[in-house]
Design a protein around this motif. Sequence first.
Motif, PDB file in Angstrom:
ATOM      1  N   MET A  38       0.942  -1.130  -0.061  1.00  0.00           N
ATOM      2  CA  MET A  38       0.000   0.209   0.154  1.00  0.00           C
ATOM      3  C   MET A  38       0.898   1.245  -0.045  1.00  0.00           C
ATOM      4  O   MET A  38       0.326   2.213  -0.701  1.00  0.00           O
ATOM      5  N   GLY A  39       1.993   1.205   0.806  1.00  0.00           N
ATOM      6  CA  GLY A  39       2.883   2.354   0.648  1.00  0.00           C
ATOM      7  C   GLY A  39       3.472   2.632  -0.687  1.00  0.00           C
ATOM      8  O   GLY A  39       3.345   3.792  -0.983  1.00  0.00           O
ATOM      9  N   ILE A  40       3.899   1.688  -1.480  1.00  0.00           N
ATOM     10  CA  ILE A  40       4.159   1.710  -2.798  1.00  0.00           C
ATOM     11  C   ILE A  40       3.456   2.463  -3.560  1.00  0.00           C
ATOM     12  O   ILE A  40       3.393   3.335  -4.589  1.00  0.00           O
ATOM     13  N   ALA A  41       1.988   1.767  -3.576  1.00  0.00           N
ATOM     14  CA  ALA A  41       0.658   2.157  -4.537  1.00  0.00           C
ATOM     15  C   ALA A  41       0.485   3.669  -4.129  1.00  0.00           C
ATOM     16  O   ALA A  41       0.330   4.425  -4.985  1.00  0.00           O
ATOM     17  N   LEU A  42       0.551   4.118  -3.032  1.00  0.00           N
ATOM     18  CA  LEU A  42       0.109   5.336  -2.515  1.00  0.00           C
ATOM     19  C   LEU A  42       1.242   6.439  -3.152  1.00  0.00           C
ATOM     20  O   LEU A  42       0.996   7.572  -3.654  1.00  0.00           O
ATOM     21  N   VAL A  43       2.624   5.965  -3.155  1.00  0.00           N
ATOM     22  CA  VAL A  43       3.592   6.919  -3.738  1.00  0.00           C
ATOM     23  C   VAL A  43       3.450   6.910  -5.005  1.00  0.00           C
ATOM     24  O   VAL A  43       3.595   8.030  -5.795  1.00  0.00           O
ATOM     25  N   VAL A  44       3.036   5.876  -5.734  1.00  0.00           N
ATOM     26  CA  VAL A  44       2.971   5.906  -7.072  1.00  0.00           C
ATOM     27  C   VAL A  44       1.745   6.805  -7.666  1.00  0.00           C
ATOM     28  O   VAL A  44       1.735   7.377  -8.481  1.00  0.00           O
ATOM     29  N   ALA A  45       0.685   6.228  -7.018  1.00  0.00           N
ATOM     30  CA  ALA A  45      -0.701   6.693  -7.416  1.00  0.00           C
ATOM     31  C   ALA A  45      -1.151   8.072  -7.274  1.00  0.00           C
ATOM     32  O   ALA A  45      -1.776   8.834  -7.994  1.00  0.00           O
ATOM     33  N   LEU A  46      -1.022   8.500  -5.861  1.00  0.00           N
ATOM     34  CA  LEU A  46      -1.469   9.728  -5.504  1.00  0.00           C
ATOM     35  C   LEU A  46      -0.784  10.981  -6.081  1.00  0.00           C
ATOM     36  O   LEU A  46      -1.814  11.998  -6.593  1.00  0.00           O
ATOM     37  N   PRO A  47       0.517  11.138  -6.113  1.00  0.00           N
ATOM     38  CA  PRO A  47       0.862  12.309  -6.771  1.00  0.00           C
ATOM     39  C   PRO A  47       0.463  12.785  -8.287  1.00  0.00           C
ATOM     40  O   PRO A  47      -0.026  13.700  -8.619  1.00  0.00           O
ATOM     41  N   ILE A 102      -2.700  -0.015  -7.162  1.00  0.00           N
ATOM     42  CA  ILE A 102      -2.700   1.482  -7.710  1.00  0.00           C
ATOM     43  C   ILE A 102      -4.090   1.914  -8.254  1.00  0.00           C
ATOM     44  O   ILE A 102      -4.576   2.932  -7.974  1.00  0.00           O
ATOM     45  N   PRO A 103      -4.753   0.896  -9.099  1.00  0.00           N
ATOM     46  CA  PRO A 103      -5.940   1.309  -9.859  1.00  0.00           C
ATOM     47  C   PRO A 103      -7.045   2.059  -8.956  1.00  0.00           C
ATOM     48  O   PRO A 103      -7.453   3.200  -9.337  1.00  0.00           O
ATOM     49  N   PRO A 104      -7.468   1.454  -7.938  1.00  0.00           N
ATOM     50  CA  PRO A 104      -8.604   2.166  -7.254  1.00  0.00           C
ATOM     51  C   PRO A 104      -8.149   3.614  -6.789  1.00  0.00           C
ATOM     52  O   PRO A 104      -8.923   4.534  -6.534  1.00  0.00           O
ATOM     53  N   VAL A 105      -6.962   3.679  -6.157  1.00  0.00           N
ATOM     54  CA  VAL A 105      -6.287   4.814  -5.437  1.00  0.00           C
ATOM     55  C   VAL A 105      -6.362   5.948  -6.657  1.00  0.00           C
ATOM     56  O   VAL A 105      -6.679   6.965  -6.386  1.00  0.00           O
ATOM     57  N   LEU A 106      -5.664   5.330  -7.805  1.00  0.00           N
ATOM     58  CA  LEU A 106      -5.533   6.556  -8.833  1.00  0.00           C
ATOM     59  C   LEU A 106      -6.899   7.033  -9.336  1.00  0.00           C
ATOM     60  O   LEU A 106      -7.084   8.365  -9.433  1.00  0.00           O
ATOM     61  N   ARG A 132      -0.969  25.731  -5.880  1.00  0.00           N
ATOM     62  CA  ARG A 132      -0.859  24.877  -4.912  1.00  0.00           C
ATOM     63  C   ARG A 132      -1.863  24.913  -3.605  1.00  0.00           C
ATOM     64  O   ARG A 132      -2.129  24.016  -3.262  1.00  0.00           O
ATOM     65  N   GLN A 133      -1.981  26.143  -3.255  1.00  0.00           N
ATOM     66  CA  GLN A 133      -2.859  26.380  -2.158  1.00  0.00           C
ATOM     67  C   GLN A 133      -4.251  25.818  -2.602  1.00  0.00           C
ATOM     68  O   GLN A 133      -4.953  25.487  -1.594  1.00  0.00           O
ATOM     69  N   VAL A 134      -4.885  26.108  -3.979  1.00  0.00           N
ATOM     70  CA  VAL A 134      -6.250  25.761  -4.161  1.00  0.00           C
ATOM     71  C   VAL A 134      -6.208  24.170  -3.991  1.00  0.00           C
ATOM     72  O   VAL A 134      -7.051  23.613  -3.291  1.00  0.00           O
ATOM     73  N   ALA A 135      -5.130  23.560  -4.389  1.00  0.00           N
ATOM     74  CA  ALA A 135      -5.061  21.982  -4.383  1.00  0.00           C
ATOM     75  C   ALA A 135      -5.210  21.469  -3.290  1.00  0.00           C
ATOM     76  O   ALA A 135      -5.894  20.477  -3.003  1.00  0.00           O
ATOM     77  N   TRP A 136      -4.229  22.072  -2.263  1.00  0.00           N
ATOM     78  CA  TRP A 136      -4.126  21.393  -0.786  1.00  0.00           C
ATOM     79  C   TRP A 136      -5.132  21.808   0.340  1.00  0.00           C
ATOM     80  O   TRP A 136      -5.586  21.197   0.950  1.00  0.00           O
ATOM     81  N   ARG A 137      -5.551  23.132  -0.031  1.00  0.00           N
ATOM     82  CA  ARG A 137      -6.403  23.834   0.785  1.00  0.00           C
ATOM     83  C   ARG A 137      -8.094  23.660   0.935  1.00  0.00           C
ATOM     84  O   ARG A 137      -8.763  23.997   1.739  1.00  0.00           O
ATOM     85  N   VAL A 138      -8.218  23.366  -0.433  1.00  0.00           N
ATOM     86  CA  VAL A 138      -9.810  23.608  -1.044  1.00  0.00           C
ATOM     87  C   VAL A 138      -9.962  22.316  -1.511  1.00  0.00           C
ATOM     88  O   VAL A 138     -11.034  21.632  -1.153  1.00  0.00           O
ATOM     89  N   GLU A 139      -9.339  21.854  -2.643  1.00  0.00           N
ATOM     90  CA  GLU A 139      -9.772  20.539  -3.283  1.00  0.00           C
ATOM     91  C   GLU A 139      -9.599  19.341  -2.489  1.00  0.00           C
ATOM     92  O   GLU A 139     -10.394  18.618  -2.541  1.00  0.00           O
ATOM     93  N   LEU A 140      -8.121  19.203  -1.843  1.00  0.00           N
ATOM     94  CA  LEU A 140      -8.127  18.051  -1.126  1.00  0.00           C
ATOM     95  C   LEU A 140      -9.015  17.658   0.015  1.00  0.00           C
ATOM     96  O   LEU A 140      -9.527  16.701   0.190  1.00  0.00           O
ATOM     97  N   PRO A 141      -9.534  18.622   0.862  1.00  0.00           N
ATOM     98  CA  PRO A 141     -10.319  18.582   1.675  1.00  0.00           C
ATOM     99  C   PRO A 141     -11.655  18.164   1.333  1.00  0.00           C
ATOM    100  O   PRO A 141     -12.319  17.158   1.979  1.00  0.00           O
ATOM    101  N   LEU A 142     -12.124  18.674   0.314  1.00  0.00           N
ATOM    102  CA  LEU A 142     -13.242  18.133  -0.310  1.00  0.00           C
ATOM    103  C   LEU A 142     -13.412  17.082  -1.202  1.00  0.00           C
ATOM    104  O   LEU A 142     -14.520  16.274  -1.116  1.00  0.00           O
ATOM    105  N   ALA A 143     -11.946  16.592  -1.750  1.00  0.00           N
ATOM    106  CA  ALA A 143     -12.231  15.152  -2.292  1.00  0.00           C
ATOM    107  C   ALA A 143     -11.738  14.132  -1.353  1.00  0.00           C
ATOM    108  O   ALA A 143     -11.672  12.946  -1.901  1.00  0.00           O
ATOM    109  N   LEU A 144     -11.482  14.536  -0.125  1.00  0.00           N
ATOM    110  CA  LEU A 144     -10.885  13.436   0.727  1.00  0.00           C
ATOM    111  C   LEU A 144     -11.720  12.204   0.654  1.00  0.00           C
ATOM    112  O   LEU A 144     -11.310  11.087   0.941  1.00  0.00           O
TER     113      LEU A 144
END
Length: 239
Positions: A38-47, A102-106, A132-144
């Motif tokens: 899961m650690g490898i999958a998150l590193v590969v898929a999330l960014p 990777i697929p479901p995380v991606l 960057r601020q939009v992605a981390w402070r707006v989109e990420l909380p709503l997409a979480l």
Amino acid sequence: MSALADAVVWLNDPLNWTRPRGILELAGQHLRISALAMGIALVVALPPAVWLGHRGRSGGFLLGLSNVSRAVPTLAILTIFAVTPLGFTIWAPVIALAVFAIPPVLANTYVGFREVDRDVVEAARAMGMTGRQVAWRVELPLALPLVMTGIRTAAVQVVATATLAALLGGGTLGAVIRSGFGRQDYGIVVAGALLVAALALLTELVLAAVSRAVTPGPPRRLLPSLRPRRAQVAALPPT
């Protein structure tokens, strides 16, 4: 006695839990392999999923790639690894399970970012936030919520499928099932299956609790600060 009754008797023997390569040791190795995958999958898929979801690009390609990769069976990857130097190391099941995760995380991460209300994103930009601020402070909380759903789905699948690592001598709970088939003792087979199912269920419950903890329900803290700004932007006279 039935296989289920034999399984209960076998599980109630403390020696089967504490001996070398017993249930506790195998469960620990099972979780270790699953966590590494899961650690490898998150590193590969999330960014890439976060970046492409934020930019709104390559969605069809990303989702198509995700669907194609889901069709690759983990057992086939393990079979290929069996004839390589990685075949009987811990990394063979770890890599195979990472590919599986990777697929479901991606897909979920990308869709979560794309489903964020565009009005909220525009309001954030009107407040002077950078991309960057939009992605981390707006989109990420709503997409979480969707992101966590993908992670939870992948983790449960990985924990369940890590059983196959026993085919290459891996120390997972699949070794219990393999031992039962080797002895033609179906009580042990059922016991191993129950242990894997219980571990997968426990994974689901833990990650569901984590998901609830990190994604509090509405009203979200960010929205009250954005909505007045949206009203102000809408009220500006045309230039």
